[in-house]
Design a protein around this motif. Structure first.
Motif, PDB file in Angstrom:
ATOM      1  N   SER A 163       0.835  -1.208   0.000  1.00 20.46           N
ATOM      2  CA  SER A 163       0.000   0.000   0.000  1.00 20.46           C
ATOM      3  C   SER A 163       0.865   1.252   0.000  1.00 20.46           C
ATOM      4  N   ALA A 164       1.944   1.243   0.800  1.00 20.81           N
ATOM      5  CA  ALA A 164       2.854   2.392   0.813  1.00 20.81           C
ATOM      6  C   ALA A 164       3.487   2.592  -0.557  1.00 20.81           C
ATOM      7  N   ASN A 165       3.892   1.493  -1.206  1.00 21.10           N
ATOM      8  CA  ASN A 165       4.451   1.584  -2.556  1.00 21.10           C
ATOM      9  C   ASN A 165       3.432   2.123  -3.545  1.00 21.10           C
ATOM     10  N   LEU A 166       2.189   1.656  -3.411  1.00 16.41           N
ATOM     11  CA  LEU A 166       1.137   2.101  -4.329  1.00 16.41           C
ATOM     12  C   LEU A 166       0.937   3.608  -4.246  1.00 16.41           C
ATOM     13  N   LEU A 167       0.888   4.148  -3.028  1.00 13.20           N
ATOM     14  CA  LEU A 167       0.648   5.587  -2.872  1.00 13.20           C
ATOM     15  C   LEU A 167       1.841   6.418  -3.334  1.00 13.20           C
ATOM     16  N   ASP A 168       3.009   5.792  -3.402  1.00 15.14           N
ATOM     17  CA  ASP A 168       4.209   6.478  -3.888  1.00 15.14           C
ATOM     18  C   ASP A 168       4.425   6.146  -5.366  1.00 15.14           C
ATOM     19  N   SER A 169       3.404   6.348  -6.166  1.00 12.37           N
ATOM     20  CA  SER A 169       3.483   5.991  -7.583  1.00 12.37           C
ATOM     21  C   SER A 169       2.555   6.897  -8.388  1.00 12.37           C
ATOM     22  N   ARG A 170       2.588   6.719  -9.682  1.00  9.99           N
ATOM     23  CA  ARG A 170       1.710   7.485 -10.577  1.00  9.99           C
ATOM     24  C   ARG A 170       0.248   7.274 -10.219  1.00  9.99           C
ATOM     25  N   THR A 171      -0.164   6.020 -10.047  1.00  9.04           N
ATOM     26  CA  THR A 171      -1.547   5.735  -9.676  1.00  9.04           C
ATOM     27  C   THR A 171      -1.856   6.248  -8.281  1.00  9.04           C
ATOM     28  N   GLY A 172      -0.865   6.150  -7.372  1.00  9.79           N
ATOM     29  CA  GLY A 172      -1.063   6.634  -6.010  1.00  9.79           C
ATOM     30  C   GLY A 172      -1.313   8.127  -5.962  1.00  9.79           C
ATOM     31  N   ARG A 173      -0.625   8.889  -6.805  1.00  5.64           N
ATOM     32  CA  ARG A 173      -0.876  10.331  -6.848  1.00  5.64           C
ATOM     33  C   ARG A 173      -2.311  10.607  -7.288  1.00  5.64           C
ATOM     34  N   ALA A 174      -2.769   9.842  -8.277  1.00  8.00           N
ATOM     35  CA  ALA A 174      -4.146  10.021  -8.745  1.00  8.00           C
ATOM     36  C   ALA A 174      -5.145   9.671  -7.643  1.00  8.00           C
ATOM     37  N   ILE A 175      -4.877   8.600  -6.886  1.00  6.44           N
ATOM     38  CA  ILE A 175      -5.765   8.211  -5.784  1.00  6.44           C
ATOM     39  C   ILE A 175      -5.819   9.313  -4.729  1.00  6.44           C
ATOM     40  N   GLY A 436       2.222   7.962 -18.315  1.00  6.86           N
ATOM     41  CA  GLY A 436       2.635   6.687 -17.748  1.00  6.86           C
ATOM     42  C   GLY A 436       1.667   5.575 -18.122  1.00  6.86           C
ATOM     43  N   ARG A 437       2.142   4.339 -18.036  1.00  5.79           N
ATOM     44  CA  ARG A 437       1.307   3.186 -18.404  1.00  5.79           C
ATOM     45  C   ARG A 437       1.303   2.086 -17.346  1.00  5.79           C
ATOM     46  N   ARG A 438       2.198   2.139 -16.380  1.00  6.75           N
ATOM     47  CA  ARG A 438       2.304   1.054 -15.408  1.00  6.75           C
ATOM     48  C   ARG A 438       1.107   1.049 -14.468  1.00  6.75           C
ATOM     49  N   GLY A 439       0.614  -0.153 -14.142  1.00  8.51           N
ATOM     50  CA  GLY A 439      -0.594  -0.284 -13.336  1.00  8.51           C
ATOM     51  C   GLY A 439      -0.312  -0.429 -11.853  1.00  8.51           C
ATOM     52  N   THR A 440      -1.363  -0.775 -11.117  1.00  5.75           N
ATOM     53  CA  THR A 440      -1.282  -0.802  -9.659  1.00  5.75           C
ATOM     54  C   THR A 440      -0.443  -1.961  -9.122  1.00  5.75           C
ATOM     55  N   LEU A 441      -0.494  -3.121  -9.766  1.00  3.67           N
ATOM     56  CA  LEU A 441       0.266  -4.269  -9.267  1.00  3.67           C
ATOM     57  C   LEU A 441       1.766  -4.013  -9.374  1.00  3.67           C
ATOM     58  N   ARG A 442       2.191  -3.426 -10.489  1.00  3.99           N
ATOM     59  CA  ARG A 442       3.603  -3.065 -10.619  1.00  3.99           C
ATOM     60  C   ARG A 442       3.985  -2.020  -9.575  1.00  3.99           C
ATOM     61  N   ALA A 443       3.069  -1.085  -9.330  1.00  5.93           N
ATOM     62  CA  ALA A 443       3.346  -0.048  -8.338  1.00  5.93           C
ATOM     63  C   ALA A 443       3.517  -0.651  -6.950  1.00  5.93           C
ATOM     64  N   MET A 444       2.654  -1.610  -6.586  1.00  4.33           N
ATOM     65  CA  MET A 444       2.740  -2.235  -5.270  1.00  4.33           C
ATOM     66  C   MET A 444       4.068  -2.961  -5.074  1.00  4.33           C
ATOM     67  N   LEU A 445       4.631  -3.476  -6.162  1.00  2.00           N
ATOM     68  CA  LEU A 445       5.903  -4.192  -6.093  1.00  2.00           C
ATOM     69  C   LEU A 445       7.093  -3.281  -6.368  1.00  2.00           C
ATOM     70  N   HIS A 446       6.828  -1.990  -6.577  1.00  2.00           N
ATOM     71  CA  HIS A 446       7.867  -1.021  -6.952  1.00  2.00           C
ATOM     72  C   HIS A 446       8.601  -1.474  -8.215  1.00  2.00           C
TER      73      HIS A 446
END
Length: 455
Positions: A163-175, A436-446
């Motif tokens: 979850s921390a990784n997700l929020l520190d990502s392109r999708t996380g900024r949108a959320i 950007g094109r990377r999704g949430t699962l990639r974001a969660m795994l950094h």
């Protein structure tokens, strides 16, 4: 001040050592804290960050718990098969409920979550398959209590880090922009409804994992664990810890679980009478906490303990590719007799103009002339009541703001729409969401760090 990684390392060491240094009862409380953290973490993402208030997350835990209880006790299935089936059911129910619920706004949205929370609770209590209100006993253990403890906390820590990784990502900024800046996020190409549905799904799956582990740890499933009061408790956990902070889920779950457990014995013995007086004391403590720390305890504790880390910018990252530009003088934007009415007020009356590539065009008029309304028509924030809007020879009136942004129409706002909880760098990077094109699962795994550096 302590570096964040050192604090995380110390927490992991404590969790690993707890079964060897703490009494069995306190280890059991840690198990309940871990299980509660998973559900409240989903609420941190859903309510605290995305701004979707839910009182019904406990039912997703119940669906997974009852699924594994029925499959393992009545049909002799494997707990791991039950996990897959349970999470699949949770996902289907979440997508169905999300499709209905997330289109609501204001107080209708939380009320609807209470409604389906009550409905599913009574379904648990009235179906013969689920043992009605007596529940399903003799659910098999996953492993020994010692191993189960580590499984619970391995899953909990994994979800916290993801979850921390997700929020520190392109999708996380949108959320993070959804809660107060939904219109702004849409203008940058963020599909708000889809993203809310995705967060709703993740929150439900987190609760489902908790429910599955709960069933095999307690070895008994009954409706009382998944009533509306449980949903309120989980929401309290998120609020107490810090509804917009990932690690607030652990703090809130720990405080609520420990307070409820120890107040049960302390308050009645202190008053010399039996009764649920701990609920009164807990309510008073909640009011005092929210009065003194309205954002929860996580940001307060972070200011006292965690050393802020400056984000490193990878200047060596290659530049983002430029989009093909139209030739100078080619037709870019055409507005043909655009009209917009608000009841009896005509804000835009059959306005027409055209704009060509490399040209700067201004709309000039006094306050109330309809300039902002016209920009809202062009960008899809408001639907036009008449006329046509054509961008690069394609009609865009009637399209959603996200689709218009994808075609290359960007905008700024009359009032600065900054997200206050994000840094300057993150606010600026939000404008590059569509690049950007990377999704949430990639974001969660950094696993999207190269694209993140480019953005």
């Amino acid at each position: 001040m302590i570096p964040a990684r050192a604090l995380l390392g110390a927490f992991i060491v404590f969790i690993a050592a707890a079964p060897f240094i703490l009494p069995e009862f306190q280890v059991a409380l840690l198990n309940y804290i871990g299980l509660a953290t998973m559900v409240s973490l989903g609420l941190v993402l859903l309510t605290g960050v995305a701004g979707v208030m839910s009182f019904g997350q406990q039912v997703f835990a119940g669906i997974a718990a009852y699924t594994t209880a029925v499959i393992t006790t009545k049909y002799g299935g494997s707990p791991w098969l039950a996990l897959a089936v349970g999470l699949a059911l949770v996902a289907m129910v979440a997508l169905f409920l999300g499709a209905i619920t997330l289109r609501l706004s204001g107080h209708y949205l939380p009320i609807s979550t209470i409604a389906w929370g009550i409905a599913i609770y009574f379904m648990f209590g009235n179906l013969e398959l689920f043992g009605k209100y007596t529940g399903v006993p003799d659910v098999p253990r996953l492993a020994s209590p010692h191993v189960t403890y580590y499984v619970i906390w391995a899953v909990t820590l994994g979800l916290l880090l993801a979850s921390a990784n997700l929020l520190d990502s392109r999708t996380g900024r949108a959320i993070r922009a959804l809660r107060f800046r939904g219109v702004m996020a849409e203008s940058f190409g963020v599909d708000v409804l889809r993203l809310k549905t995705l967060v709703f799904l993740y929150a439900a799956l987190f609760a489902g994992l908790s429910g599955w582990l709960y069933a095999h740890y307690l070895r008994f499933v009954s409706p009382s664990a998944f009533n509306v009061n449980a949903g309120i408790d989980y929401l309290f956990m998120a609020v107490i810890g810090g509804a917009s902070h990932v690690w607030g889920a652990v703090i809130g779950a720990s405080i609520l679980t420990l307070l409820k457990e120890y107040l049960k014995g302390m308050v009645p013995s202190g008053l010399g009478a039996s009764g649920n007086y701990e609920i009164v004391v807990f309510g008073v403590l909640m009011m005092l906490l929210l009065h003194r720390a309205s954002s929860g305890l996580a940001p307060v504790l972070a200011r006292w303990t965690v050393r802020p880390q400056r984000r490193r910018i990878a200047f060596e990252a290659p530049a983002l590719p430029r989009r093909a530009q139209p030739g100078t003088g080619s037709s870019l934007l055409e507005v043909k007799k655009a009209a917009k009415r608000f009841g009896g007020l005509v804000a835009v009356r059959e306005l027409s103009f055209d704009m060509r590539a490399r040209e700067i065009l201004g709309l000039i008029g006094p306050n109330g002339a309809g300039k902002s309304t016209m920009f809202n028509l062009i960008t899809g924030v408001l639907p036009a009541d008449g006329g046509e809007i054509v961008f690069q020879n394609e009609r865009i009136d009637g399209l959603a703001p996200t689709e218009i942004a994808r075609r290359g129409v960007a905008r700024t706002f009359q009032h600065v729409n900054l997200v206050g909880t994000m840094t300057v760098l993150e606010n600026v990077a939000l404008g590059a969401h569509l690049r950007g094109r990377r999704g949430t699962l990639r974001a969660m795994l950094h696993a999207e760090r190269a694209e993140e550096a480019q953005l």
